[in-house]
Design an enzyme around this catalytic site. Structure first.
Site: not given
Ligand code: UDP
Length: 349
Positions: A208
């Site tokens: 993403h």
């Molecule tokens: N996540 C979720 N459903 C999804 C994809 C990710 O619940 O379809 C959760 C994942 O397990 C993690 C969080 O969302 O806890 C991560 O979010 P993201 O990757 O959007 O952001 P980042 O961690 O990179 O800031």
């Protein structure tokens, strides 16, 4: 007596998950009261509502419904909206999480009104200022009164920027959140059978980051790398809306990657638990892979979570092998949310 009001600013998916752990501790406390403000950065059923419902976070008292637009436009509108809430509520503290535009806007609005900011997940650095998240982290840390880091590396990063006051290593609230979700996910999630996946015989992938989705050549490279790294294992990819749009816009070839809509946290934890390997550019997932003791390949050229590399659970896609594996003690024991509240209690302005 619940005499200390914390106004929490959230806006994006990982913040709902982290805030769920701290909100639970706040509700159980005798002294803290929480006002939750949702900026609206992530807004639909599967990027927002499902987390509030499943993780039993109270409905936000305010939803500013600000999303889309350029970084400047979005952050500017958030600043204005959050400032209004702060003038109205006059909380004792403003709490922000991580590194999104909502984090930055919450921290800046509070600092300008002389309301102390507590930054949960302080001190992380990729040392890549082209990432919007890095700019958000650095600025937020420099206006925060209390900087709560999940790792000792984070504490040292702050030290090297001259920030030593109000810095605490508290562990990772995401570990608290995952431990809490793991039990109910094993009991109640039916996602593996819905998708026809067998325990231990598939890869899970997420993409993403703007650095991977904005450039069509890079996006194709990432998708092809996922396909190749999975080496014949089925790959399931819950697709972030930004990535879905980019794949459609650029007609990116996905090979054998199976895309599904984003899933709620309970299903996500189940998917992680049953996976053979995790392929991701997400910050949160790199650690969740470790929490589930699954190897991770990070689809980026650097990571803020360098201890996952050093302890052999994660590797960058540019590095062929994992280091020898060992446990990571820095993330704590699932009590980080309590440590967050203790740090606030002990803080002297
Ligand atoms: N996540 C979720 N459903 C999804 C994809 C990710 O619940 O379809 C959760 C994942 O397990 C993690 C969080 O969302 O806890 C991560 O979010 P993201 O990757 O959007 O952001 P980042 O961690 O990179 O800031």
């Amino acid at each position: 007596m619940k005499t200390t009001t914390i106004l929490t600013v959230v806006g994006a998916r990982p913040q709902f998950i982290k805030a769920a752990a701290v909100s639970r501790a706040i509700r159980a406390s005798a002294d803290f009261h929480e006002v939750m403000v949702h900026t609206g950065q992530h807004f639909d059923e599967m990027m927002s509502d499902v987390f509030f419902r499943e993780l039993e976070i109270g409905k936000p008292e305010v939803n500013l419904a600000i999303n889309g637009g350029s970084h400047g436009a979005m952050t500017g509108q958030m600043l204005e909206g959050i400032e209004r809430c702060l003038i109205d509520r006059r909380p004792s503290w403003v709490m922000v999480y991580g590194d999104t535009n909502s984090t930055l806007a919450g921290a800046l609005a509070a600092a300008k009104l002389h309301i102390p900011v507590v930054h949960v997940e302080a001190g992380l650095r990729s040392f890549n200022r082209r990432m919007p998240e890095e700019v958000n982290r650095v600025v937020t840390d420099h206006v925060s009164a209390l900087l709560l880091s999940p790792t000792m590396i984070g504490v040292r990063n702050l030290e090297s920027e001259g920030i030593t006051r109000g810095v605490h290593h508290v562990g990772d609230v995401m570990y608290d959140a995952m431990l809490h979700a793991q039990k109910s996910s094993r009991e109640s999630s039916t996602i593996l059978s819905e998708l026809g996946l067998a325990e231990g015989s598939y890869a899970i992938a997420t993409v993403h980051r703007a650095e991977n989705t904005d450039d069509p050549v890079r996006l194709q490279k990432v998708m092809s790398a996922i396909d190749e790294t999975a080496a014949g294992l089925p790959v399931v990819m819950p697709v972030h809306p930004r990535t879905r749009q980019a794949v459609e816009r650029h007609s990116t070839k996905l090979g054998s990657i199976r895309t599904i809509d984003p899933v709620g946290y309970i299903d996500m934890v189940r998917l992680l638990d049953g996976a053979t390997v995790v392929l991701t550019d997400s910050g949160g997932l790199q650690k969740e892979a470790y929490f589930a003791r699954r190897p991770c390949v990070t689809l980026r050229d650097e990571t803020e979570w360098t201890e996952t590399l050093e302890h052999g659970w994660n590797r960058l896609w540019t590095t062929p092998d994992w280091q020898p594996r060992s446990d990571i003690v820095d993330y704590g024991t699932g009590q980080a949310a309590e440590a967050v509240l203790d740090a606030i209690r002990q803080h002297r302005h």
